[in-house]
Design a protein around this motif. Structure first.
Motif, mmCIF file in Angstrom:
data_model
loop_
_atom_site.group_PDB
_atom_site.id
_atom_site.type_symbol
_atom_site.label_atom_id
_atom_site.label_comp_id
_atom_site.label_asym_id
_atom_site.label_seq_id
_atom_site.Cartn_x
_atom_site.Cartn_y
_atom_site.Cartn_z
ATOM 1 N N ARG A 249 -27.318 47.587 4.770
ATOM 2 C CA ARG A 249 -28.176 46.892 3.820
ATOM 3 C C ARG A 249 -28.026 47.607 2.489
ATOM 4 N N GLN B 289 -29.142 48.778 -1.034
ATOM 5 C CA GLN B 289 -30.378 49.038 -1.758
ATOM 6 C C GLN B 289 -30.050 49.344 -3.207
ATOM 7 N N GLU C 69 -32.053 50.938 -6.739
ATOM 8 C CA GLU C 69 -33.251 51.549 -7.301
ATOM 9 C C GLU C 69 -33.106 51.526 -8.808
ATOM 10 N N ALA D 182 -27.295 43.211 -3.595
ATOM 11 C CA ALA D 182 -28.491 43.978 -3.238
ATOM 12 C C ALA D 182 -29.407 43.170 -2.320
ATOM 13 N N GLU D 183 -29.898 43.852 -1.289
ATOM 14 C CA GLU D 183 -30.827 43.225 -0.351
ATOM 15 C C GLU D 183 -32.198 43.868 -0.385
ATOM 16 N N GLU D 184 -32.253 45.096 -0.834
ATOM 17 C CA GLU D 184 -33.508 45.831 -0.911
ATOM 18 C C GLU D 184 -33.638 46.420 -2.301
ATOM 19 N N PHE D 185 -34.854 46.365 -2.829
ATOM 20 C CA PHE D 185 -35.104 46.808 -4.193
ATOM 21 C C PHE D 185 -36.181 47.884 -4.183
ATOM 22 N N ARG D 186 -35.830 49.067 -4.667
ATOM 23 C CA ARG D 186 -36.797 50.159 -4.768
ATOM 24 C C ARG D 186 -37.249 50.235 -6.216
#
Length: 114
Positions: free
Chosen positions: A16, A18, A20, A37-41
């Motif tokens: 996955r 990510q 940031e 991008a699949e996850e955003f911090r």
């Protein structure tokens, strides 16, 4: 490049991606998703109300563009193109986020300016 390398080596489904970064609005999320991008911090400066507004902006921009969900556009870098005359080494400074979110038509594979 990460997205393309993972796809080329049949590894994309094993990780996955990510990111940031500071997210100014829903268009930032959409462009990053199109890049894989699949996850955003986000940093601590985002309170729950800010995150709700950001999520709502993403939903509105996706709906305006004809996409049903963020999942539909993850990895769709084919919807992005470099604007003629843009410096290849400084792509991030040339993202025209308005054109990307406004012209996104997943079924037609319409490119956006970057």
């Amino acid at each position: 490049e990460t997205q393309q390398t993972l796809v080329a080596n049949n590894l994309r489904g094993m990780v996955r991606l990510q990111v940031e970064t500071d997210l100014r609005d829903g268009a930032d999320v959409i462009v990053l998703a199109m890049l894989g991008a699949e996850e955003f911090r986000v940093g601590n400066e985002y309170d729950p109300a800010s995150l709700r507004r950001l999520a709502e902006d993403v939903r509105v921009k996706l709906a305006e563009a004809g996409a049903g969900s963020l999942t539909e556009i993850i990895g769709r870098s084919d919807l992005l193109e470099i604007v003629a005359g843009a410096d290849e080494n400084h792509r991030s400074s040339t993202v025209d986020r308005r054109r990307c979110s406004a012209r996104l038509q997943p079924t037609e594979r319409t490119p956006c300016a970057m």
